[in-house]
Design a protein around this motif. Structure first.
Motif, mmCIF file in Angstrom:
data_model
loop_
_atom_site.group_PDB
_atom_site.id
_atom_site.type_symbol
_atom_site.label_atom_id
_atom_site.label_comp_id
_atom_site.label_asym_id
_atom_site.label_seq_id
_atom_site.Cartn_x
_atom_site.Cartn_y
_atom_site.Cartn_z
ATOM 1 N N LEU A 237 46.420 49.725 48.116
ATOM 2 C CA LEU A 237 45.987 49.276 46.792
ATOM 3 C C LEU A 237 46.825 49.946 45.697
ATOM 4 C CD1 LEU A 237 42.148 49.348 47.438
ATOM 5 C CD2 LEU A 237 43.732 47.436 47.648
ATOM 6 N N THR A 238 47.973 49.325 45.389
ATOM 7 C CA THR A 238 48.903 49.947 44.439
ATOM 8 C C THR A 238 48.930 49.215 43.104
ATOM 9 O OG1 THR A 238 50.611 48.616 45.497
ATOM 10 C CG2 THR A 238 50.412 50.915 46.206
ATOM 11 N N CYS A 243 45.648 44.307 45.263
ATOM 12 C CA CYS A 243 44.199 44.226 45.474
ATOM 13 C C CYS A 243 43.804 42.834 45.958
ATOM 14 C CB CYS A 243 43.434 44.529 44.189
ATOM 15 S SG CYS A 243 43.474 46.268 43.747
ATOM 16 N N ARG A 365 34.155 54.932 44.512
ATOM 17 C CA ARG A 365 34.770 54.015 45.491
ATOM 18 C C ARG A 365 33.791 53.698 46.631
ATOM 19 N NH1 ARG A 365 39.426 57.210 43.749
ATOM 20 N NH2 ARG A 365 41.119 55.777 43.198
ATOM 21 N N TRP A 394 40.844 50.470 43.725
ATOM 22 C CA TRP A 394 42.164 50.828 43.180
ATOM 23 C C TRP A 394 42.002 51.712 41.929
ATOM 24 C CZ3 TRP A 394 44.493 47.745 38.836
ATOM 25 C CH2 TRP A 394 45.722 48.277 38.447
ATOM 26 N N ARG A 395 41.085 51.303 41.030
ATOM 27 C CA ARG A 395 40.913 52.052 39.781
ATOM 28 C C ARG A 395 40.227 53.401 40.022
ATOM 29 N NH1 ARG A 395 38.434 47.199 37.584
ATOM 30 N NH2 ARG A 395 40.067 45.833 36.808
#
Ligand code: ZN
Length: 396
Positions: A237-238, A243, A365, A394-395
């Motif tokens: 997840l970059t 995503c 998460r 991701w965030r």
């Protein structure tokens, strides 16, 4: 070997069920004194994979045991009941997302007859949490006035009203199964399935107390590969695009797994039905028969589709449970909690993440994964729920 041998790490439940089976055998023998250990309706609860249906099946076998209800596992009654061929043991396994009222009515009707073997008639309802309300009411009537030698064995995740109606619950005795400890699961893989001890220990930990899943991970390279693919998600997840890619991949993998698992049944069921209908008939009445046949084929396709949807959901849920455990591993590592990690093979990644993320963001998460499971359970479209989850992961 006792009929309860397959029930892993559940000593308390086994003791209760053994006492009940012995009392049931005394009732069959005509001795009515002190038989409170036996009753007509039971609910087996416990987390997925803890052995709810194994417990119900074993108990049904013990009721058919010809050696004073000991559940010897060796007599004809025990063996046929365990093998699923005993005339007085019926199983209801919902094919789709719910058990329909017509299925339940037919079952209740059959359950009203006397047991052909002269002992007990056992009705095992797996996934009783998937009863529709109307089906639940049909079942309730039977449980309220049970035929003298009929026993209902219901399996549900819990006794929460979402899983089983309060009125049914109030008529049943509850046997609560625990999540079996990893070492007990590993032990049974070694003893029963001949798995090498190292592999068994790893599979038992990775399966988080789910006996069937531990066995698949130990024996099926495809199951291991699917699990590994899921565990690459956190490091893939970059960005936003990644995503969405990860969400599609996760859902497609669940669909492929479900399709592969049901492909054989779909073809053979269709062939069996076509043969039964005598496809290709001509002459008087053939047109009417063909119309009826088309209806039955449509009905079969509907059942198969709803079963496939359920298999996809189950596969996706397993993937989410694996993913949740990864974030749990990160959290226990960063908090230095005195418990082991679930995924020992991704321990390097989880401890690297523990260095990088605050415990608060790891917890967010973990919560995102659990919220995704909940949303899908509430019928949110899986693609929408999984995409939202990936963005939160991701965030952080
Ligand atoms: Zn026996």
């Amino acid at each position: 070997m006792s009929v309860f041998a397959e029930l892993v790490g559940q000593a308390e439940a086994v003791a209760t069920l053994s006492r009940a089976a012995a009392a049931a055998a005394r009732i069959v023998a005509g001795d009515t004194a002190g038989n409170g250990a036996m009753t007509h309706a039971w609910i087996f609860t416990g987390p997925p994979g803890s052995g709810r249906s194994v417990a119900a099946r074993s108990f049904a076998a013990a009721l058919q045991c010809e050696r004073d209800g000991t559940g010897c596992g060796e007599c004809h009654g025990c063996r046929t009941a365990l093998g699923g061929t005993h005339a007085d043991v019926r199983f209801v396994v919902p094919e789709g997302l719910s058990i329909s009222v017509s299925e339940m009515r037919a079952l209740v009707l059959r359950a009203a007859s006397a047991p052909s073997g002269g002992r007990w008639q056992a009705v095992v309802i797996e996934d009783a949490d998937r009863l529709t309300e109307a089906a639940g009411n049909a079942l309730l009537k039977a449980i309220e006035e049970p035929p003298p030698r009929t026993v209902f064995l219901l399996c549900t995740p819990s006794t929460h009203p979402d899983d089983i109606s309060v009125t049914i619950r109030s008529r049943c005795r509850v046997v609560a199964l625990r999540q079996p400890p990893a070492d007990a699961v590993a032990e049974v893989l070694v003893r029963r399935d001949g798995v090498a001890p190292d592999l068994a220990a790893w599979a038992a930990a990775a399966a988080q107390g789910h006996v069937g899943r531990a066995k698949r991970l130990a024996n099926d390279p495809d199951a291991r590969a699917r699990r590994e693919a899921v565990l690459t998600v956190p490091r893939r997840l970059t960005g936003v695009g990644a995503c969405f890619d990860a969400a599609s991949a996760l859902i497609e993998a669940a669909e492929a797994e479900a399709a592969a698992a049901s492909a054989d049944t779909v073809t053979s069921e269709r062939a069996a039905l076509e043969q039964a209908l005598g496809a290709g008939g001509t002459g008087r009445g053939a047109a009417g028969a063909m119309r009826g046949a088309a209806g039955q084929l449509k009905e079969l396709e509907k059942r198969q589709k709803s079963r496939l949807t359920r298999a996809q959901r189950d596969a996706l849920d397993r993937a989410l449970v694996d993913l949740a455990a990864f974030y749990r591993d990160v959290l226990v590592t960063s908090l230095r909690a005195p418990v082991g990690v679930v995924h020992t093979d991704t321990a390097t990644q989880s401890s690297a993440a523990a260095e990088k993320w605050t415990p608060e963001s790891t917890l967010r998460r973990l919560e995102a994964v659990l919220a995704c499971r909940e949303a899908i359970d509430q019928n949110v479209k899986p693609k929408i729920a999984v995409e939202a989850m990936m963005l939160s992961l991701w965030r952080g």
